[in-house]
Design a protein around this motif. Structure first.
Motif, mmCIF file in Angstrom:
data_model
loop_
_atom_site.group_PDB
_atom_site.id
_atom_site.type_symbol
_atom_site.label_atom_id
_atom_site.label_comp_id
_atom_site.label_asym_id
_atom_site.label_seq_id
_atom_site.Cartn_x
_atom_site.Cartn_y
_atom_site.Cartn_z
ATOM 1 N N GLU A 1 0.910 -1.299 0.086
ATOM 2 C CA GLU A 1 0.012 0.078 0.037
ATOM 3 C C GLU A 1 0.811 1.365 -0.049
ATOM 4 O O GLU A 1 1.860 1.314 0.495
ATOM 5 N N THR B 1 -3.616 7.634 2.061
ATOM 6 C CA THR B 1 -3.133 7.000 1.022
ATOM 7 C C THR B 1 -2.821 7.700 -0.026
ATOM 8 O O THR B 1 -3.233 8.747 -0.159
ATOM 9 N N THR C 1 -2.389 7.712 -4.471
ATOM 10 C CA THR C 1 -2.382 6.959 -5.735
ATOM 11 C C THR C 1 -1.523 7.305 -6.646
ATOM 12 O O THR C 1 -1.203 8.480 -6.971
ATOM 13 N N SER D 1 -0.021 7.447 -10.350
ATOM 14 C CA SER D 1 -0.651 7.392 -11.457
ATOM 15 C C SER D 1 0.053 6.319 -12.591
ATOM 16 O O SER D 1 -0.711 5.906 -13.346
ATOM 17 N N ASP E 1 -6.601 -3.973 -9.517
ATOM 18 C CA ASP E 1 -5.565 -3.143 -8.557
ATOM 19 C C ASP E 1 -4.931 -1.970 -9.514
ATOM 20 O O ASP E 1 -4.179 -1.373 -9.019
ATOM 21 N N GLY E 2 -5.307 -2.079 -10.709
ATOM 22 C CA GLY E 2 -5.007 -1.103 -11.571
ATOM 23 C C GLY E 2 -4.107 -1.607 -12.848
ATOM 24 O O GLY E 2 -3.294 -1.047 -13.500
ATOM 25 N N LEU F 1 -2.852 4.204 -11.959
ATOM 26 C CA LEU F 1 -3.457 4.877 -10.733
ATOM 27 C C LEU F 1 -3.748 3.618 -9.762
ATOM 28 O O LEU F 1 -4.910 3.277 -9.686
ATOM 29 N N THR F 2 -2.793 3.440 -8.788
ATOM 30 C CA THR F 2 -3.053 2.453 -7.922
ATOM 31 C C THR F 2 -2.865 3.126 -6.762
ATOM 32 O O THR F 2 -1.528 3.691 -6.739
ATOM 33 N N ASP F 3 -3.465 2.785 -5.655
ATOM 34 C CA ASP F 3 -3.008 2.934 -4.410
ATOM 35 C C ASP F 3 -2.395 1.677 -3.382
ATOM 36 O O ASP F 3 -2.098 1.670 -2.334
ATOM 37 N N ARG G 1 -12.640 10.274 -8.932
ATOM 38 C CA ARG G 1 -11.337 9.738 -9.276
ATOM 39 C C ARG G 1 -11.303 9.676 -10.576
ATOM 40 O O ARG G 1 -11.170 8.375 -11.092
ATOM 41 N N SER H 1 -8.784 9.809 -12.260
ATOM 42 C CA SER H 1 -7.472 9.269 -12.453
ATOM 43 C C SER H 1 -7.596 7.899 -12.759
ATOM 44 O O SER H 1 -6.828 7.166 -13.484
ATOM 45 N N ARG H 2 -8.476 7.133 -12.463
ATOM 46 C CA ARG H 2 -8.849 5.848 -12.525
ATOM 47 C C ARG H 2 -8.757 5.342 -13.990
ATOM 48 O O ARG H 2 -8.837 4.203 -14.553
#
Length: 315
Positions: free
Chosen positions: A139, A154, A156, A158, A183-184, A230-232, A297, A299-300
């Motif tokens: 994470e 958290t 994210t 890119s 998860d991206g 784009l995942t955290d 969001r 960005s996802r």
């Protein structure tokens, strides 16, 4: 954020399509973020032939990356599969002993090998199809200025890429790992060798299997590069299947966060993780609510720089 769409039977399908519907309106993603694992918080407590090991199933790192002026911290937790031994001291008289099991932070070799990587050693126990391994969850958090080491907010990323390596095996055991699409994950690349990891798309995840032959850790035959957008959070499951040999099976793999271990040309071209077509019943609904998602969001749904389809993962 969780959303309920009663007209859709599979929300993950809806997320995948929505990405494609929005991508034409969104800007290109930034250059990929890379990771280093040389600033673990706390001290190692064990020893192995591969380096000092951490005696905890959860470890914390400061400053694993920088993106858009923000410092990135990381927390990594593990869940044990089967009769696996991990993050503990082990009996030096046990068969197939390589030292204490656990994470090996700042895994490195001063002679042109790994640098600032994250290695890990675990022991599987059991023969004839008993599965062993662990699930690792990484994470990301904002570690800028006063937030450094706090793991409160958290963050994210890119566009993230890293390699997993030394996933191979021996005559009596084979190794694998799998990653989640939501998860991206947008694409992956395996080695150019005919014996490279075999990737299998399992709808919700992609699994990479070694062919049961041992290779050098710097050989891309036992490695894969993973590309995320784009995942955290990234979840990776590692495992091994043992058909013979000592009852205790020592397994080592590692993460190369900055892709510095492998020579140019070691990997084939990336393969896109394809989106699942959306049933017609959900098309109009998704297009009508697309504008609502963008402020939340968007960005996802960013298109990755390499031009592959995106997967929109909403946590």
């Amino acid at each position: 954020m969780k959303l309920v769409l009663n007209t859709l039977t599979n929300f993950s399908v809806a997320k995948h399509f929505l990405t494609g519907a929005l991508m034409a309106f969104l800007p290109m993603a930034a250059q990929a973020t890379t990771l280093t694992f040389d600033q673990m918080i706390g001290q190692t407590s064990g020893q192995s032939l591969l380096g000092p090991t951490a005696g905890s199933s959860t470890i914390y790192f400061r400053d694993v990356a920088t993106e858009n002026g923000q410092t990135v911290d990381a927390r990594i937790t593990t869940t044990i599969i089967g009769e696996t031994h991990f993050a503990e001291q082990n009996d030096p008289n046990a068969e197939n002993y390589f030292g204490d099991a656990g994470f090996i932070p700042d895994y490195n070799n001063s002679f042109g090998g790994p640098q600032e990587d994250l290695g890990f050693l675990y022991y599987g126990n059991g023969i004839n199809g008993e599965e062993n391994g662990l699930t690792m969850t990484m994470e990301f958090f904002d570690g800028t200025a006063s937030l450094s080491g706090s793991f409160l907010e958290t963050l994210t990323l890119s566009n993230l890429e890293f390699a997993i390596y030394d996933v191979d095996g021996e005559a009596s055991q084979s190794e694998y790992f799998s990653v989640r699409r939501d998860d991206g994950l947008v694409s992956y690349a395996t080695g150019t060798s005919s014996q490279a990891l075999v990737a299998t798309d399992l709808s919700e995840s992609v699994r990479f299997d070694g062919l049961g032959t041992n290779y050098s850790e710097s050989d891309a035959t036992g490695a894969a590069i993973l590309y995320y957008e784009l995942t955290d959070m990234v979840e990776i499951t590692f495992g091994s299947l043992q058909s013979g040999g000592p009852y205790q099976n020592a397994v080592f793999s590692a993460i190369d966060g900055d892709l510095s271990l492998f020579a140019n040309g070691s990997f084939d071209e990336p393969i896109a993780v394809t989106s699942v077509p959306l049933p017609a019943s959900g098309l109009l609904l998704l297009l009508s609510i697309a504008g609502c998602f963008l402020p939340l969001r968007k960005s996802r749904a960013l298109q990755i720089a390499k031009g592959f389809p995106s997967v929109w993962g909403i946590p």
